[in-house]
Design a protein around this motif. Structure first.
Motif, PDB file in Angstrom:
ATOM      1  N   LEU A 178      23.724   3.964  -8.041  1.00 39.33           N
ATOM      2  CA  LEU A 178      24.082   4.088  -9.454  1.00 39.33           C
ATOM      3  C   LEU A 178      23.613   5.418 -10.040  1.00 39.33           C
ATOM      4  O   LEU A 178      24.317   6.031 -10.849  1.00 39.33           O
ATOM      5  CB  LEU A 178      23.500   2.929 -10.256  1.00 39.33           C
ATOM      6  N   HIS A 179      22.432   5.879  -9.642  1.00 41.88           N
ATOM      7  CA  HIS A 179      21.949   7.176 -10.124  1.00 41.88           C
ATOM      8  C   HIS A 179      22.849   8.307  -9.614  1.00 41.88           C
ATOM      9  O   HIS A 179      23.128   9.264 -10.345  1.00 41.88           O
ATOM     10  CB  HIS A 179      20.505   7.410  -9.692  1.00 41.88           C
ATOM     11  N   PHE A 180      23.297   8.171  -8.382  1.00 39.37           N
ATOM     12  CA  PHE A 180      24.215   9.172  -7.827  1.00 39.37           C
ATOM     13  C   PHE A 180      25.540   9.156  -8.586  1.00 39.37           C
ATOM     14  O   PHE A 180      26.078  10.215  -8.942  1.00 39.37           O
ATOM     15  CB  PHE A 180      24.452   8.895  -6.345  1.00 39.37           C
ATOM     16  N   MET A 181      26.061   7.946  -8.852  1.00 35.11           N
ATOM     17  CA  MET A 181      27.306   7.832  -9.617  1.00 35.11           C
ATOM     18  C   MET A 181      27.148   8.412 -11.022  1.00 35.11           C
ATOM     19  O   MET A 181      28.046   9.082 -11.545  1.00 35.11           O
ATOM     20  CB  MET A 181      27.738   6.366  -9.692  1.00 35.11           C
ATOM     21  N   THR A 182      25.988   8.162 -11.634  1.00 35.16           N
ATOM     22  CA  THR A 182      25.725   8.689 -12.977  1.00 35.16           C
ATOM     23  C   THR A 182      25.681  10.204 -12.969  1.00 35.16           C
ATOM     24  O   THR A 182      26.229  10.863 -13.870  1.00 35.16           O
ATOM     25  CB  THR A 182      24.388   8.133 -13.507  1.00 35.16           C
ATOM     26  N   TRP A 192      26.714  -2.966 -11.808  1.00 35.59           N
ATOM     27  CA  TRP A 192      26.436  -1.769 -12.595  1.00 35.59           C
ATOM     28  C   TRP A 192      25.036  -1.796 -13.205  1.00 35.59           C
ATOM     29  O   TRP A 192      24.708  -0.985 -14.054  1.00 35.59           O
ATOM     30  CB  TRP A 192      27.472  -1.625 -13.703  1.00 35.59           C
ATOM     31  N   GLN A 193      24.184  -2.723 -12.770  1.00 33.28           N
ATOM     32  CA  GLN A 193      22.845  -2.888 -13.335  1.00 33.28           C
ATOM     33  C   GLN A 193      21.824  -2.091 -12.528  1.00 33.28           C
ATOM     34  O   GLN A 193      21.700  -2.259 -11.319  1.00 33.28           O
ATOM     35  CB  GLN A 193      22.479  -4.372 -13.331  1.00 33.28           C
ATOM     36  N   PHE A 194      21.069  -1.219 -13.197  1.00 32.44           N
ATOM     37  CA  PHE A 194      20.087  -0.386 -12.511  1.00 32.44           C
ATOM     38  C   PHE A 194      18.918  -1.234 -12.008  1.00 32.44           C
ATOM     39  O   PHE A 194      18.775  -1.469 -10.826  1.00 32.44           O
ATOM     40  CB  PHE A 194      19.578   0.714 -13.454  1.00 32.44           C
ATOM     41  N   SER A 195      18.048  -1.664 -12.906  1.00 29.32           N
ATOM     42  CA  SER A 195      16.910  -2.510 -12.550  1.00 29.32           C
ATOM     43  C   SER A 195      16.479  -3.274 -13.789  1.00 29.32           C
ATOM     44  O   SER A 195      16.886  -2.959 -14.908  1.00 29.32           O
ATOM     45  CB  SER A 195      15.747  -1.660 -12.012  1.00 29.32           C
ATOM     46  N   GLU A 252      20.023  -3.579  -2.092  1.00 36.64           N
ATOM     47  CA  GLU A 252      18.710  -2.933  -2.079  1.00 36.64           C
ATOM     48  C   GLU A 252      18.791  -1.465  -2.487  1.00 36.64           C
ATOM     49  O   GLU A 252      17.811  -0.886  -2.965  1.00 36.64           O
ATOM     50  CB  GLU A 252      18.074  -3.030  -0.687  1.00 36.64           C
ATOM     51  N   PHE A 253      19.950  -0.861  -2.283  1.00 41.52           N
ATOM     52  CA  PHE A 253      20.120   0.561  -2.591  1.00 41.52           C
ATOM     53  C   PHE A 253      20.898   0.765  -3.894  1.00 41.52           C
ATOM     54  O   PHE A 253      21.344   1.872  -4.187  1.00 41.52           O
ATOM     55  CB  PHE A 253      20.854   1.260  -1.441  1.00 41.52           C
ATOM     56  N   ARG A 254      21.055  -0.307  -4.671  1.00 39.77           N
ATOM     57  CA  ARG A 254      21.850  -0.233  -5.892  1.00 39.77           C
ATOM     58  C   ARG A 254      21.363   0.852  -6.861  1.00 39.77           C
ATOM     59  O   ARG A 254      22.167   1.653  -7.347  1.00 39.77           O
ATOM     60  CB  ARG A 254      21.864  -1.601  -6.585  1.00 39.77           C
ATOM     61  N   PHE A 284      34.957   1.548  -6.153  1.00 40.34           N
ATOM     62  CA  PHE A 284      34.319   1.611  -4.834  1.00 40.34           C
ATOM     63  C   PHE A 284      32.797   1.656  -4.938  1.00 40.34           C
ATOM     64  O   PHE A 284      32.090   0.952  -4.205  1.00 40.34           O
ATOM     65  CB  PHE A 284      34.828   2.838  -4.074  1.00 40.34           C
ATOM     66  N   GLY A 285      32.290   2.488  -5.856  1.00 35.86           N
ATOM     67  CA  GLY A 285      30.841   2.609  -5.993  1.00 35.86           C
ATOM     68  C   GLY A 285      30.185   1.294  -6.356  1.00 35.86           C
ATOM     69  O   GLY A 285      29.134   0.930  -5.815  1.00 35.86           O
ATOM     70  N   PHE A 286      30.805   0.544  -7.274  1.00 34.44           N
ATOM     71  CA  PHE A 286      30.256  -0.750  -7.673  1.00 34.44           C
ATOM     72  C   PHE A 286      30.350  -1.769  -6.546  1.00 34.44           C
ATOM     73  O   PHE A 286      29.493  -2.644  -6.412  1.00 34.44           O
ATOM     74  CB  PHE A 286      30.974  -1.268  -8.918  1.00 34.44           C
TER      75      PHE A 286
END
Length: 542
Positions: free
Chosen positions: A250-254, A124-127, A244-246, A234-236
């Motif tokens: 995550l932005h899409f899930m948000t 769940w970590q963006f960057s 690499e696409f995390r 599922f998203g996580f």
């Protein structure tokens, strides 16, 4: 040439052009897919190149399916018995070194901590430089800035200011238990509400009184957050496999979560973490707008500043990395850190107390020893005024709590560090990006460290003052500069609850009280699946 012929030729040219573009696009995507698969294959050969043993893993998935099935702590302990104190495994294709070697742990967590100023990447970590990162997830200079600001918030002097809030919530806990004497109760239900009540009051100054309100929405949303983390939605899972696409995932899930929250007329379909974050945001916004001042974590964070550096002018801001190193946290940073405090302070302390009551129900001799210490220290109930100083003078209570956390470490899968700069540890060359995680269970149950009394036995006296061990041998709160910042608060809350209960009641087992805890669930917190039932009986004489 007729117009019809021209149209046919133009159509043919367009068809060829479109077909060519489609083929080029298709070939490009295929080439990228092949390159990505090759990258995954190469990444999953790292430990072979480093000469480290690994458990059998699957291409692309790595060892993650086995960990999710059996919990990380149990899986690492099993692997350590087979592969030794230091080995590697893959989360997807992200490499993780596992160790229970105390010298390596000391090197990573203390001596070379400047090379390991980050935790491993969580799903769940963006960057690393995202403004949405709290203290737990932040790294490098962002972490150092936040830690310097937050540290004073958990100092003994600041915690003393929270004693009245904690005392009020603890007394409320006792009053509710009083209504359930001589009955079989599931103690975790009461502990969840107690710790949520205490942490929410301490963090925001809001009295949600979730101990009396069984349908309290704050309570249920917090429990849902931990359920989601344990089940790893599922998203996580996709962010774990497609690391690499995390950020994109995550932005899409948000975005989806935000839209659902806006269009939903009820809270049923709203993500629980989003719901809690929104409510914290409203609290901070109101406090800032109306200049409301209370003695709680929110106020302490809003007032906290890094001590002036002699090389910096007043109100000066310096630029480091890609963000400003301000002397205060932004309201957004305060918001995310408060959410982190709420969740960490709620479930971890609740689970630790749940383990404590499990021990008390099965060890009447421990109940007697603790009560004897309390009776000697506090002559009668009227004089039992718990404060920060006297609760820490109860030596046997302190050893009892330490032994509970040795046998049942709460957040063992968060005791890890990520290498930010290539370095060498114990003769092992660790590349940047590789995480080092500690097999806490293997260390906490190591007979060479915790003997001669069997580590499987509950024995608080192994923490007697005259017994010396390596600081790396006991890790319920982590180790080094990045250890748990809320450790003092958690221990204070645990001790206050246990002291109050044991001073007033005997803790007895029921027919349904488990003799051993065999099944666990683990997200960020390791907690028992087994239901702990107890009976509280009023003490006949004090």
């Amino acid at each position: 040439m007729s117009k019809l012929s021209v149209f046919r030729i133009d159509g043919l040219i367009d068809q060829i052009r479109h077909t060519g573009i489609a083929k080029i696009t298709g070939c490009s995507l295929l080439a990228l897919a092949i390159l990505y698969c090759g990258k995954v294959w190469y990444a999953q050969r790292l430990f072979r190149r480093l000469g480290l043993k690994t458990p059998k893993f699957a291409y692309f998935y790595g060892n993650l399916p086995e960990i999710l099935k059996n919990t990380q702590s149990n899986t690492l302990r099993k692997w350590t018995a087979v592969f030794g104190k230091t080995y590697g495994y893959y989360e997807g294709h992200l490499p993780v070194i596992v160790t229970s070697d105390l010298e390596i742990i000391n090197e990573v967590f203390i001596k070379q901590y400047s090379c390991f100023m980050a935790r491993k990447v969580y799903p769940w970590q963006f960057s690393d430089n995202s403004p949405k990162m709290d203290l737990f997830l932040s790294s490098n200079k962002r972490w150092k800035r936040m830690r310097n600001i937050i540290n004073p918030t958990f100092s003994p002097a600041k915690l003393k200011e929270l004693i009245p809030i904690m005392t009020k919530c603890t007394q409320r806990f006792i009053d509710i238990l009083e209504q359930n004497l001589d009955k079989e109760i599931i103690i975790s239900d009461f502990l969840n509400r107690y710790t949520m009540d205490t942490i929410w009051n301490s963090a925001t100054g809001m009295d949600i009184n979730c101990q009396s309100d069984l349908n309290n929405e704050y309570m249920h949303k917090a429990l849902e957050v931990f359920k989601d983390l344990e089940e790893l939605k599922f998203g996580f899972r996709m962010t774990s496999y497609l690391s690499e696409f995390r950020p994109i995932i995550l932005h899409f899930m948000t975005l989806v979560t935000y839209l659902i929250g806006k269009i939903s007329s009820t809270n049923e379909f709203v993500d629980p973490l989003f719901w809690l974050t929104q409510h914290i945001h409203q609290v901070i916004e109101l406090r800032h707008k109306e200049n409301i001042r209370r003695r709680d974590f929110t106020q302490l964070l809003m007032e906290s500043k890094i001590e002036d550096n002699e090389n910096l002018k007043k109100n000066e801001k310096i630029v480091m990395s890609k963000f400003r190193l301000d002397k205060q946290m932004s309201l957004e940073e305060i918001e995310f850190n408060l959410v982190g405090f709420l969740l960490a302070g709620f479930e971890t302390t609740s689970s630790a107390l749940n383990y404590s009551f499990f021990i008390l129900a099965n060890h009447p001799e421990e109940v007697a020893k603790l009560q004897q210490e309390l009776d000697s220290f506090f002559e009668d109930e009227q004089n039992m005024t718990i404060n920060f100083d006297n609760i820490n003078q109860l030596e046997y209570l302190d050893m009892f709590v330490k032994e509970v956390l040795r046998m049942f470490p709460i957040s063992s899968n968060t005791v890890n560090r990520r290498c930010m700069f290539p370095t060498e540890v114990g003769g092992l060359r660790i590349p940047a990006g590789v995480s080092v995680t500690v097999d806490v269970l293997s260390i906490h149950y190591d007979d060479e460290i915790w003997g001669p009394v069997d580590p499987e036995m509950f024995y608080p006296l192994r923490f007697a003052a005259d017994v010396k061990r390596s600081q790396s041998a006991y890790l319920p709160f982590g180790l080094g500069p990045r250890n748990c910042v809320g450790m003092r608060y958690a221990l204070l809350e645990m001790k206050m609850a246990l002291a109050k209960v044991l001073f007033n009641y005997d803790v007895l087992p029921t027919e349904n009280t488990p003799k051993r805890l065999l099944n666990f669930t683990e997200g960020t917190v390791r907690r028992p699946k087994d239901v702990v039932t107890i009976k509280l009986v009023k003490r006949q004489s004090i």
